[in-house]
Structures are given as structure tokens and as C-alpha cells.
Motif scaffolding. Structure first.
Motif, PDB file in Angstrom:
ATOM      1  N   GLY A 209       0.803  -1.223   0.000  1.00  0.00           N
ATOM      2  CA  GLY A 209       0.000   0.000   0.000  1.00  0.00           C
ATOM      3  C   GLY A 209       0.834   1.272   0.000  1.00  0.00           C
ATOM      4  O   GLY A 209       0.328   2.341  -0.328  1.00  0.00           O
ATOM      5  N   ARG A 214      -0.705   7.079   0.125  1.00  0.00           N
ATOM      6  CA  ARG A 214      -1.722   7.527   1.107  1.00  0.00           C
ATOM      7  C   ARG A 214      -1.198   7.591   2.528  1.00  0.00           C
ATOM      8  O   ARG A 214      -1.840   8.177   3.394  1.00  0.00           O
ATOM      9  CB  ARG A 214      -2.899   6.536   1.112  1.00  0.00           C
ATOM     10  CG  ARG A 214      -3.769   6.588  -0.096  1.00  0.00           C
ATOM     11  CD  ARG A 214      -4.487   5.252  -0.300  1.00  0.00           C
ATOM     12  NE  ARG A 214      -5.199   4.808   0.878  1.00  0.00           N
ATOM     13  CZ  ARG A 214      -5.177   3.558   1.353  1.00  0.00           C
ATOM     14  NH1 ARG A 214      -4.438   2.625   0.759  1.00  0.00           N
ATOM     15  NH2 ARG A 214      -5.866   3.236   2.408  1.00  0.00           N
ATOM     16  N   PHE A 221      -2.037   1.190  11.680  1.00  0.00           N
ATOM     17  CA  PHE A 221      -2.788   0.069  11.111  1.00  0.00           C
ATOM     18  C   PHE A 221      -3.384  -0.740  12.259  1.00  0.00           C
ATOM     19  O   PHE A 221      -2.913  -0.651  13.404  1.00  0.00           O
ATOM     20  CB  PHE A 221      -1.866  -0.786  10.244  1.00  0.00           C
ATOM     21  CG  PHE A 221      -1.282  -0.018   9.085  1.00  0.00           C
ATOM     22  CD1 PHE A 221      -1.953   0.076   7.877  1.00  0.00           C
ATOM     23  CD2 PHE A 221      -0.076   0.670   9.225  1.00  0.00           C
ATOM     24  CE1 PHE A 221      -1.436   0.820   6.824  1.00  0.00           C
ATOM     25  CE2 PHE A 221       0.452   1.421   8.175  1.00  0.00           C
ATOM     26  CZ  PHE A 221      -0.220   1.495   6.968  1.00  0.00           C
ATOM     27  N   GLY A 288      -3.457  -6.611  -3.921  1.00  0.00           N
ATOM     28  CA  GLY A 288      -4.536  -6.918  -2.998  1.00  0.00           C
ATOM     29  C   GLY A 288      -5.463  -5.721  -2.908  1.00  0.00           C
ATOM     30  O   GLY A 288      -5.036  -4.582  -3.097  1.00  0.00           O
ATOM     31  N   ARG A 290      -8.888  -4.136  -0.553  1.00  0.00           N
ATOM     32  CA  ARG A 290      -9.764  -4.310   0.613  1.00  0.00           C
ATOM     33  C   ARG A 290     -11.197  -3.891   0.331  1.00  0.00           C
ATOM     34  O   ARG A 290     -12.072  -4.162   1.139  1.00  0.00           O
ATOM     35  CB  ARG A 290      -9.249  -3.468   1.780  1.00  0.00           C
ATOM     36  CG  ARG A 290      -7.985  -3.981   2.393  1.00  0.00           C
ATOM     37  CD  ARG A 290      -7.317  -2.897   3.212  1.00  0.00           C
ATOM     38  NE  ARG A 290      -8.253  -2.288   4.131  1.00  0.00           N
ATOM     39  CZ  ARG A 290      -8.538  -2.781   5.345  1.00  0.00           C
ATOM     40  NH1 ARG A 290      -7.931  -3.863   5.756  1.00  0.00           N
ATOM     41  NH2 ARG A 290      -9.391  -2.182   6.132  1.00  0.00           N
TER      42      ARG A 290
HETATM   43  N1  LIG Z   1       4.336 -15.365   0.275  1.00  0.00           N
HETATM   44  C1  LIG Z   1       3.464 -15.129  -0.685  1.00  0.00           C
HETATM   45  O1  LIG Z   1       3.305 -15.916  -1.572  1.00  0.00           O
HETATM   46  C2  LIG Z   1       2.693 -13.840  -0.665  1.00  0.00           C
HETATM   47  C3  LIG Z   1       3.040 -12.839   0.251  1.00  0.00           C
HETATM   48  C4  LIG Z   1       2.397 -11.606   0.184  1.00  0.00           C
HETATM   49  C5  LIG Z   1       1.394 -11.410  -0.767  1.00  0.00           C
HETATM   50  N2  LIG Z   1       1.037 -12.417  -1.627  1.00  0.00           N
HETATM   51  C6  LIG Z   1      -0.023 -12.236  -2.627  1.00  0.00           C
HETATM   52  O2  LIG Z   1       0.165 -10.991  -3.278  1.00  0.00           O
HETATM   53  C7  LIG Z   1      -1.015 -10.201  -3.171  1.00  0.00           C
HETATM   54  C8  LIG Z   1      -0.660  -8.729  -3.225  1.00  0.00           C
HETATM   55  O3  LIG Z   1       0.252  -8.349  -2.210  1.00  0.00           O
HETATM   56  P1  LIG Z   1      -0.228  -7.607  -0.894  1.00  0.00           P
HETATM   57  O4  LIG Z   1      -1.694  -7.657  -0.860  1.00  0.00           O
HETATM   58  O5  LIG Z   1       0.563  -8.177   0.217  1.00  0.00           O
HETATM   59  O6  LIG Z   1       0.282  -6.107  -1.095  1.00  0.00           O
HETATM   60  P2  LIG Z   1      -0.045  -4.944  -2.155  1.00  0.00           P
HETATM   61  O7  LIG Z   1      -0.874  -5.463  -3.250  1.00  0.00           O
HETATM   62  O8  LIG Z   1       1.269  -4.328  -2.475  1.00  0.00           O
HETATM   63  O9  LIG Z   1      -0.849  -3.892  -1.246  1.00  0.00           O
HETATM   64  C9  LIG Z   1      -2.198  -4.068  -0.933  1.00  0.00           C
HETATM   65  C10 LIG Z   1      -2.692  -2.837  -0.171  1.00  0.00           C
HETATM   66  O10 LIG Z   1      -2.525  -1.691  -0.987  1.00  0.00           O
HETATM   67  C11 LIG Z   1      -3.586  -0.766  -0.763  1.00  0.00           C
HETATM   68  N3  LIG Z   1      -4.284  -0.557  -2.031  1.00  0.00           N
HETATM   69  C12 LIG Z   1      -4.682  -1.494  -2.910  1.00  0.00           C
HETATM   70  N4  LIG Z   1      -5.248  -0.926  -3.982  1.00  0.00           N
HETATM   71  C13 LIG Z   1      -5.222   0.403  -3.790  1.00  0.00           C
HETATM   72  C14 LIG Z   1      -5.660   1.513  -4.543  1.00  0.00           C
HETATM   73  N5  LIG Z   1      -6.236   1.375  -5.736  1.00  0.00           N
HETATM   74  N6  LIG Z   1      -5.462   2.746  -4.037  1.00  0.00           N
HETATM   75  C15 LIG Z   1      -4.878   2.928  -2.844  1.00  0.00           C
HETATM   76  N7  LIG Z   1      -4.439   1.914  -2.065  1.00  0.00           N
HETATM   77  C16 LIG Z   1      -4.607   0.648  -2.545  1.00  0.00           C
HETATM   78  C17 LIG Z   1      -4.496  -1.390   0.283  1.00  0.00           C
HETATM   79  O11 LIG Z   1      -4.051  -0.880   1.539  1.00  0.00           O
HETATM   80  P3  LIG Z   1      -5.051  -0.555   2.757  1.00  0.00           P
HETATM   81  O12 LIG Z   1      -5.260  -1.917   3.371  1.00  0.00           O
HETATM   82  O13 LIG Z   1      -4.248   0.377   3.624  1.00  0.00           O
HETATM   83  O14 LIG Z   1      -6.297   0.027   2.191  1.00  0.00           O
HETATM   84  C18 LIG Z   1      -4.178  -2.869   0.145  1.00  0.00           C
HETATM   85  O15 LIG Z   1      -4.457  -3.608   1.308  1.00  0.00           O
HETATM   86  C19 LIG Z   1      -1.650 -10.701  -1.857  1.00  0.00           C
HETATM   87  O16 LIG Z   1      -3.009 -10.332  -1.728  1.00  0.00           O
HETATM   88  C20 LIG Z   1      -1.421 -12.186  -2.004  1.00  0.00           C
HETATM   89  O17 LIG Z   1      -2.378 -12.746  -2.894  1.00  0.00           O
HETATM   90  C21 LIG Z   1       1.688 -13.615  -1.592  1.00  0.00           C
END
Ligand SMILES: NC(=O)c1ccc[n+]([C@@H]2O[C@H](COP(=O)([O-])OP(=O)(O)OC[C@H]3O[C@@H](n4cnc5c(N)ncnc54)[C@H](OP(=O)(O)O)[C@@H]3O)[C@@H](O)[C@H]2O)c1
Length: 331
Positions: A209, A214, A221, A288, A290
Motif C-alpha cells: 500500500g 496515502r 494500522f 490486494g 480491501r
Molecule cells: N508469500 C506469498 O506468496 C505472498 C506474500 C504476500 C502477498 N502475496 C499475494 O500478493 C497479493 C498482493 O500483495 P499484498 O496484498 O501483500 O500487497 P499490495 O498489493 O502491495 O498492497 C495491498 C494494499 O494496498 C492498498 N491498495 C490497494 N489498492 C489500492 C488503490 N487502488 N489505491 C490505494 N491503495 C490501494 C491497500 O491498503 P489498505 O489496506 O491500507 O487500504 C491494500 O491492502 C496478496 O493479496 C497475495 O495474494 C503472496
């Protein structure tokens, strides 16, 4: 929404997918109704690739996706690819990566997702030894042969692990952290994966995020959000939280990134995702979300015109100045 082939799976997936860790747990509260609305909004905006794991909410994310997918019309369901992960419901010891455990874990995921054959199963960030074991990869091949999974891939922490995995002949895809604050895979993994025909799933594309621009230095958090409890790596690899960058440094760097994005006429999150989606070798970027607004904004990044080499040069300059010394050697 541009569609691409996901490496050796041969499947066609949207270049912007949806990460669904948020629909399980570890990001504060996301209700089941909101989770389903996020899936609907993403799909309506052209997203056909959904990433989950058996441990996200101990099966909650898989179960919500399974119910949502089952309710889709047949033609829509056929176009959707669900990637799950296995291996973190038990300790990450070599002996736990056994054929018997693989079957038990997959049976649970198949039930949660309501799928006889799983589209893609990824080993969920196992230790490096796992990538070197022929027995483990033979067991994965057996799952493909008997039809319980269509293909397997790996989710990795480090560039080194990605390169070992890509050399395995039947690894279909590699999921790795890749974003404007984590550039090492850009030069060291993408070209090798492209040569090998292995798909690349870019995870944590918004640096949890931060790249949305933002957050402020005093942003707090929820207590059950990993951005509170894993900031120093207390629960899992610290690189999964804010990409492993110091939060305050990340807030400052995100301000600079926002200026680059605004100069390109884009919101920072949109620019961060579009830039990744446009990198040669990336199959799908999985932010990801929310809520519905985030999901819709993210999907729109899949149709942004090319940002060009000057934008990439600015991202590289920002990374080199702010983060290379702190994180480049680590992952
Ligand atoms: N070990 C692994 O294999 C592993 C580890 C991590 C992640 N993943 C996968 O990767 C996916 C993505 O990574 P991630 O979810 O960790 O991090 P990310 O996608 O980098 O960040 C997600 C966060 O970014 C913010 N966000 C999302 N869209 C937005 C927008 N349009 N405008 C403003 N803020 C926005 C939200 O924060 P707020 O919550 O503050 O609103 C959201 O919770 C995960 O959901 C999961 O499926 C896999």
C-alpha cells in the motif's frame, strides 16, 4: 484489459489479477460481503486471475473464492484461473514437503475452492533446500499426472530461489515480490524466466500500500494487520511487509513516486501497477484490494498506455538512491 499467457500453464490470464490475502485475514477486518463484492468488481473490470493460499484466514479466502466462482455462469467460470498455495500450514521442514502432505493439503484446497482439479498450486515460500529436492518435484509431477492439479509453480522470497526454480522443467510460474521499491527481479529474474517460458506473477506490487502514496509517518494500522505486527519480521519474512523497506523511508519515497505518477497523469497506485504490467516478462500483477473502489482502480491499470523508458529510468533512480543499499543484497 490485456490478457497474457501464464508461462508453462498455457492459460490466458489478465495482466492485472487480484491478490486475495486481504479476503482471508492479516489486513484488519474485511467482511464476507465486501470480499465477494471485491471479487465481483474485479471480474466485471476484466480480471480473470485470482491468487489465494490455503493459509489466508486458514481457508477463508479459498472458501469465499470457491463460493463466488461456483455461482458464476459456466462460460465465465471457464475463463477464470485460480492459483492457490500450499506448504505453510505446517512447519517449513524438508520432511513436511511430502507426497502425503501434498495430497492432504490439495484435498482441503479442492474442497474449499469447490474444484476437482486445481488450476495452479504454488509452493508457498519454502526454504531453499526444497527447490533442490528431486523427490519433492517428482511428488508435484505426480499430482499433475493424476489430475488433481493442472500445473504447479512456486512463490519465492529471493532471486536465488527464483532462478533455481526456473531451471526445473515443470515449474510453470514463479511468484515474486516486484515493485518500484523492489527492483532486483527486474534485471535478474525476468529475462531468465522469459527465455525459459516460465510465467512471472508480481506480488506485493504496491509495497503493501505504500506506493499508493496515502500513508503518512503517523499512519496506524489495526492490531491484527501485518503492517502492525510484522514490521520487524516477528511473524514471517519481513520482506512481505512494505517490501522490507523502513516505513518512514517508504513514506518519503512514496511522495517522490507520487510526483512521477502525477506527471504521467495517473494516481500513484495506478502508475505503480501499470508500470509493472508493462514490463516484458511479467505475466500478471496481483494487487490486494480491501474494497470495491481499490479493486476497480487497480483493474484500470491494465489498460494504461505505455509509460515508456523515461518513467522506468526515474523509478530506477529513485530505487538506487533510496533503497538499493538497504535491500538489494537481501532478497
Ligand atoms: N508469500 C506469498 O506468496 C505472498 C506474500 C504476500 C502477498 N502475496 C499475494 O500478493 C497479493 C498482493 O500483495 P499484498 O496484498 O501483500 O500487497 P499490495 O498489493 O502491495 O498492497 C495491498 C494494499 O494496498 C492498498 N491498495 C490497494 N489498492 C489500492 C488503490 N487502488 N489505491 C490505494 N491503495 C490501494 C491497500 O491498503 P489498505 O489496506 O491500507 O487500504 C491494500 O491492502 C496478496 O493479496 C497475495 O495474494 C503472496
Amino acid at each position: 484489459m490485456e490478457q497474457r499467457t501464464l508461462g508453462r500453464t498455457g492459460r490466458t490470464v489478465s495482466v492485472i489479477g487480484l491478490g486475495t490475502w486481504q479476503l482471508g485475514a492479516d489486513w484488519g477486518d474485511v467482511s464476507e460481503a465486501e470480499a465477494t463484492a471485491v471479487l465481483d468488481a474485479s471480474h466485471s473490470a476484466g480480471v480473470t486471475f485470482f491468487d489465494t493460499a490455503d493459509v489466508y484466514g486458514d481457508g477463508r479466502s479459498e472458501t469465499i473464492i470457491g463460493a463466488w466462482r461456483a455461482a458464476l455462469p459456466d462460460a465465465d467460470r471457464a475463463g477464470v484461473t485460480v492459483a492457490t498455495k500450499m506448504g505453510r500450514r505446517q512447519d517449513q521442514t524438508l520432511e513436511n514437503y511430502s507426497a502425503a502432505n501434498f495430497r492432504a493439503w490439495n484435498d482441503r484446497s479442492r474442497a474449499n475452492l469447490r474444484m476437482d482439479t486445481l488450476d495452479l498450486v504454488q509452493l508457498h515460500c519454502p526454504p531453499t533446500d526444497v527447490y533442490q529436492s528431486d523427490t519433492i518435484f517428482d511428488a508435484l509431477d505426480a499430482l499433475v499426472d493424476d489430475g488433481s492439479i493442472d500445473a504447479y509453480g512456486v512463490s519465492v522470497e529471493t532471486v536465488e530461489q527464483a532462478l533455481i526454480a526456473i531451471a526445473r522443467p515443470h515449474v510453470a510460474s514463479v511468484q515474486i515480490i516486484l515493485n518500484a521499491f523492489r527492483l532486483k527481479p527486474l534485471d535478474e529474474v525476468l529475462p531468465v524466466a522469459m527465455d525459459a517460458g516460465v510465467g512471472i506473477i508480481a506480488r506485493v506490487p504496491l509495497a503493501s500500500g505504500l506506493l499508493s502514496g496515502r500513508y503518512r509517518h503517523d499512519t496506524a494500522f489495526a492490531a491484527d494487520d501485518h503492517r502492525t505486527y510484522n514490521r520487524t519480521g516477528g511473524a514471517f519474512d519481513v520482506g512481505e511487509t512494505f517490501s522490507g523497506v523502513d516505513f518512514d523511508d517508504g513514506v518519503e519515497a512514496a511522495r517522490e513516486f507520487s510526483v512521477l505518477a502525477e506527471a504521467a497523469g495517473l494516481a500513484p497506485a495506478t502508475a505503480a501497477l501499470a508500470w509493472l504490467a508493462q514490463l516484458p516478462g511479467v505475466s500478471s500483477v496481483i494487487p490486494g484490494a480491501r474494497n470495491v473502489a481499490q479493486a476497480e482502480g487497480n483493474a484500470a491499470a491494465g489498460s494504461v498506455p505505455a509509460l515508456g523508458d523515461a518513467f522506468t529510468a526515474s523509478v530506477r533512480e529513485l530505487y538506487d538512491r533510496r533503497f538499493r543499499a538497504a535491500i538489494h543484497a537481501r532478497w
